[in-house]
Motif scaffolding. Structure first.
Motif, PDB file in Angstrom:
ATOM      1  N   ARG A 178       0.843  -1.179   0.000  1.00 48.71           N
ATOM      2  CA  ARG A 178       0.000   0.000   0.000  1.00 48.71           C
ATOM      3  C   ARG A 178       0.890   1.244   0.000  1.00 48.71           C
ATOM      4  NH1 ARG A 178      -5.111  -0.364   3.959  1.00 48.71           N
ATOM      5  NH2 ARG A 178      -5.141  -2.340   2.811  1.00 48.71           N
ATOM      6  N   GLU A 179       0.551   2.183  -0.858  1.00 50.31           N
ATOM      7  CA  GLU A 179       1.370   3.383  -0.996  1.00 50.31           C
ATOM      8  C   GLU A 179       0.532   4.631  -0.813  1.00 50.31           C
ATOM      9  OE1 GLU A 179       2.992   3.521  -4.953  1.00 50.31           O
ATOM     10  OE2 GLU A 179       1.051   3.950  -5.871  1.00 50.31           O
ATOM     11  N   VAL A 180       1.191   5.663  -0.316  1.00 49.73           N
ATOM     12  CA  VAL A 180       0.489   6.922  -0.111  1.00 49.73           C
ATOM     13  C   VAL A 180       0.201   7.585  -1.448  1.00 49.73           C
ATOM     14  CG1 VAL A 180       2.567   8.336   0.134  1.00 49.73           C
ATOM     15  CG2 VAL A 180       0.443   9.028   1.275  1.00 49.73           C
ATOM     16  N   VAL A 181      -0.965   8.182  -1.546  1.00 47.93           N
ATOM     17  CA  VAL A 181      -1.334   8.993  -2.693  1.00 47.93           C
ATOM     18  C   VAL A 181      -1.273  10.467  -2.312  1.00 47.93           C
ATOM     19  CG1 VAL A 181      -3.170   9.550  -4.314  1.00 47.93           C
ATOM     20  CG2 VAL A 181      -2.808   7.169  -3.609  1.00 47.93           C
ATOM     21  N   ALA A 182      -1.925  10.788  -1.206  1.00 50.44           N
ATOM     22  CA  ALA A 182      -1.951  12.162  -0.724  1.00 50.44           C
ATOM     23  C   ALA A 182      -2.291  12.162   0.755  1.00 50.44           C
ATOM     24  CB  ALA A 182      -2.978  12.989  -1.492  1.00 50.44           C
ATOM     25  N   ALA A 183      -1.853  13.190   1.447  1.00 50.64           N
ATOM     26  CA  ALA A 183      -2.126  13.297   2.871  1.00 50.64           C
ATOM     27  C   ALA A 183      -2.374  14.759   3.222  1.00 50.64           C
ATOM     28  CB  ALA A 183      -0.972  12.736   3.688  1.00 50.64           C
ATOM     29  N   VAL A 184      -3.160  14.957   4.276  1.00 49.22           N
ATOM     30  CA  VAL A 184      -3.516  16.311   4.700  1.00 49.22           C
ATOM     31  C   VAL A 184      -3.431  16.395   6.219  1.00 49.22           C
ATOM     32  CG1 VAL A 184      -5.986  15.733   4.734  1.00 49.22           C
ATOM     33  CG2 VAL A 184      -5.279  18.128   4.491  1.00 49.22           C
ATOM     34  N   SER A 185      -2.971  17.536   6.699  1.00 48.54           N
ATOM     35  CA  SER A 185      -2.886  17.738   8.140  1.00 48.54           C
ATOM     36  C   SER A 185      -4.281  17.939   8.735  1.00 48.54           C
ATOM     37  CB  SER A 185      -2.028  18.963   8.438  1.00 48.54           C
ATOM     38  OG  SER A 185      -2.628  20.125   7.891  1.00 48.54           O
ATOM     39  N   LYS A 186      -4.343  17.910  10.057  1.00 49.90           N
ATOM     40  CA  LYS A 186      -5.656  18.031  10.687  1.00 49.90           C
ATOM     41  C   LYS A 186      -6.276  19.400  10.447  1.00 49.90           C
ATOM     42  CE  LYS A 186      -4.083  19.461  15.293  1.00 49.90           C
ATOM     43  NZ  LYS A 186      -4.144  19.135  16.738  1.00 49.90           N
ATOM     44  N   THR A 187      -5.461  20.412  10.186  1.00 53.00           N
ATOM     45  CA  THR A 187      -6.007  21.744   9.914  1.00 53.00           C
ATOM     46  C   THR A 187      -6.352  21.934   8.450  1.00 53.00           C
ATOM     47  OG1 THR A 187      -3.853  22.716   9.440  1.00 53.00           O
ATOM     48  CG2 THR A 187      -4.576  22.689  11.758  1.00 53.00           C
ATOM     49  N   GLY A 188      -5.847  21.052   7.609  1.00 49.48           N
ATOM     50  CA  GLY A 188      -6.049  21.212   6.180  1.00 49.48           C
ATOM     51  C   GLY A 188      -5.041  22.130   5.519  1.00 49.48           C
ATOM     52  N   ALA A 189      -4.193  22.750   6.322  1.00 53.04           N
ATOM     53  CA  ALA A 189      -3.263  23.738   5.771  1.00 53.04           C
ATOM     54  C   ALA A 189      -2.083  23.100   5.054  1.00 53.04           C
ATOM     55  CB  ALA A 189      -2.753  24.637   6.894  1.00 53.04           C
ATOM     56  N   ASN A 190      -1.741  21.891   5.445  1.00 53.36           N
ATOM     57  CA  ASN A 190      -0.576  21.220   4.871  1.00 53.36           C
ATOM     58  C   ASN A 190      -1.007  19.964   4.134  1.00 53.36           C
ATOM     59  OD1 ASN A 190       1.297  23.076   6.064  1.00 53.36           O
ATOM     60  ND2 ASN A 190       0.952  22.032   8.007  1.00 53.36           N
ATOM     61  N   THR A 191      -0.452  19.788   2.959  1.00 51.29           N
ATOM     62  CA  THR A 191      -0.747  18.609   2.160  1.00 51.29           C
ATOM     63  C   THR A 191       0.551  18.068   1.555  1.00 51.29           C
ATOM     64  OG1 THR A 191      -1.153  19.937   0.168  1.00 51.29           O
ATOM     65  CG2 THR A 191      -3.069  19.394   1.536  1.00 51.29           C
ATOM     66  N   VAL A 235       1.919  16.152   8.430  1.00 54.71           N
ATOM     67  CA  VAL A 235       1.365  15.371   7.334  1.00 54.71           C
ATOM     68  C   VAL A 235       2.090  14.033   7.355  1.00 54.71           C
ATOM     69  CG1 VAL A 235       1.043  15.231   4.849  1.00 54.71           C
ATOM     70  CG2 VAL A 235       0.902  17.442   5.994  1.00 54.71           C
ATOM     71  N   PHE A 236       1.349  12.958   7.217  1.00 55.42           N
ATOM     72  CA  PHE A 236       1.921  11.634   7.432  1.00 55.42           C
ATOM     73  C   PHE A 236       1.754  10.758   6.199  1.00 55.42           C
ATOM     74  CE2 PHE A 236       2.753  12.392  11.835  1.00 55.42           C
ATOM     75  CZ  PHE A 236       1.835  13.372  12.154  1.00 55.42           C
ATOM     76  N   VAL A 237       2.827  10.071   5.807  1.00 56.18           N
ATOM     77  CA  VAL A 237       2.800   9.346   4.537  1.00 56.18           C
ATOM     78  C   VAL A 237       3.109   7.859   4.667  1.00 56.18           C
ATOM     79  CG1 VAL A 237       3.368  11.418   3.216  1.00 56.18           C
ATOM     80  CG2 VAL A 237       5.224   9.925   4.058  1.00 56.18           C
ATOM     81  N   GLN A 238       3.290   7.388   5.889  1.00 60.60           N
ATOM     82  CA  GLN A 238       3.548   5.958   6.088  1.00 60.60           C
ATOM     83  C   GLN A 238       2.273   5.278   6.582  1.00 60.60           C
ATOM     84  OE1 GLN A 238       6.505   4.664   5.250  1.00 60.60           O
ATOM     85  NE2 GLN A 238       7.254   6.721   4.762  1.00 60.60           N
ATOM     86  N   THR A 239       2.058   4.033   6.152  1.00 60.58           N
ATOM     87  CA  THR A 239       0.878   3.312   6.613  1.00 60.58           C
ATOM     88  C   THR A 239       0.899   3.154   8.134  1.00 60.58           C
ATOM     89  OG1 THR A 239       1.986   1.197   6.223  1.00 60.58           O
ATOM     90  CG2 THR A 239       0.579   2.039   4.455  1.00 60.58           C
ATOM     91  N   SER A 240       2.073   3.024   8.712  1.00 64.80           N
ATOM     92  CA  SER A 240       2.192   2.843  10.157  1.00 64.80           C
ATOM     93  C   SER A 240       1.839   4.102  10.946  1.00 64.80           C
ATOM     94  CB  SER A 240       3.605   2.386  10.521  1.00 64.80           C
ATOM     95  OG  SER A 240       4.556   3.329  10.069  1.00 64.80           O
ATOM     96  N   ASP A 241       1.725   5.235  10.257  1.00 70.87           N
ATOM     97  CA  ASP A 241       1.349   6.480  10.934  1.00 70.87           C
ATOM     98  C   ASP A 241      -0.135   6.533  11.278  1.00 70.87           C
ATOM     99  OD1 ASP A 241       3.551   8.355   8.754  1.00 70.87           O
ATOM    100  OD2 ASP A 241       3.936   7.598  10.787  1.00 70.87           O
ATOM    101  N   TYR A 242      -0.918   5.668  10.656  1.00 73.36           N
ATOM    102  CA  TYR A 242      -2.376   5.735  10.776  1.00 73.36           C
ATOM    103  C   TYR A 242      -2.926   4.559  11.575  1.00 73.36           C
ATOM    104  CZ  TYR A 242      -2.054   9.382   7.299  1.00 73.36           C
ATOM    105  OH  TYR A 242      -1.744  10.543   6.645  1.00 73.36           O
ATOM    106  N   ASN A 243      -3.967   4.824  12.329  1.00 72.41           N
ATOM    107  CA  ASN A 243      -4.540   3.755  13.141  1.00 72.41           C
ATOM    108  C   ASN A 243      -5.974   3.402  12.780  1.00 72.41           C
ATOM    109  OD1 ASN A 243      -4.820   6.403  14.244  1.00 72.41           O
ATOM    110  ND2 ASN A 243      -5.411   5.578  16.234  1.00 72.41           N
ATOM    111  N   TYR A 244      -6.561   4.094  11.810  1.00 74.36           N
ATOM    112  CA  TYR A 244      -7.885   3.711  11.328  1.00 74.36           C
ATOM    113  C   TYR A 244      -7.872   3.708   9.801  1.00 74.36           C
ATOM    114  CZ  TYR A 244      -9.483   4.579  16.078  1.00 74.36           C
ATOM    115  OH  TYR A 244      -9.639   4.543  17.440  1.00 74.36           O
TER     116      TYR A 244
END
Length: 127
Positions: free
Chosen positions: A45-58, A107-116
């Motif tokens: 699984r590879e990252v396509v795009a990621a966004v910060s919780k504020t939406g300001a960073n992608t 902004v997080f791009v690794q699968t291990s960064d996410y828990n849901y």
């Protein structure tokens, strides 16, 4: 627990567009960093795009820069991925992911960064 539900996948011709949506349950969506990933058979699984919780960073994978746009609407608990100028190599199952752990403006791009994770939605681009 957070439940993520993707929608908007389908079959499209080369050069076409699709918009994926990811809707989250719960009241804390605005505190989550979010991401879109994709996976093809036999591949990681590879990252396509990621966004910060504020939406300001992608951040985007090089392969989709200039064609895909990630966004979020916290009032609707929904994240989007607008995909334009689609190519056959974009064919994959697309997953949305949420990070409920502390993220500040990251902004997080690794699968291990996410828990849901959502269940995924199939995108097929025909040549």
């Amino acid at each position: 627990q957070v439940q993520l539900v993707e929608s908007g996948g389908g079959l499209v011709q080369t050069g076409g567009s699709l918009r994926l949506s990811c809707t989250a349950s719960g009241r804390s969506f605005s505190s989550y960093a979010m991401g879109w990933f994709r996976q093809t058979s036999g591949q990681e699984r590879e990252v396509v795009a990621a966004v910060s919780k504020t939406g300001a960073n992608t951040q985007y994978a090089d392969s989709v820069k200039g064609r895909f746009t990630i966004s979020r609407d916290d009032a609707k608990n929904t994240m989007y991925l607008q995909m334009n100028s689609l190519k056959p190599e974009d064919t994959a199952v697309y997953y949305c992911a949420a990070r409920s752990r502390y993220s500040w403006i990251g902004v997080f791009v690794q699968t291990s960064d996410y828990n849901y994770w959502g269940q995924g939605t199939q995108v097929t681009v025909s040549s």
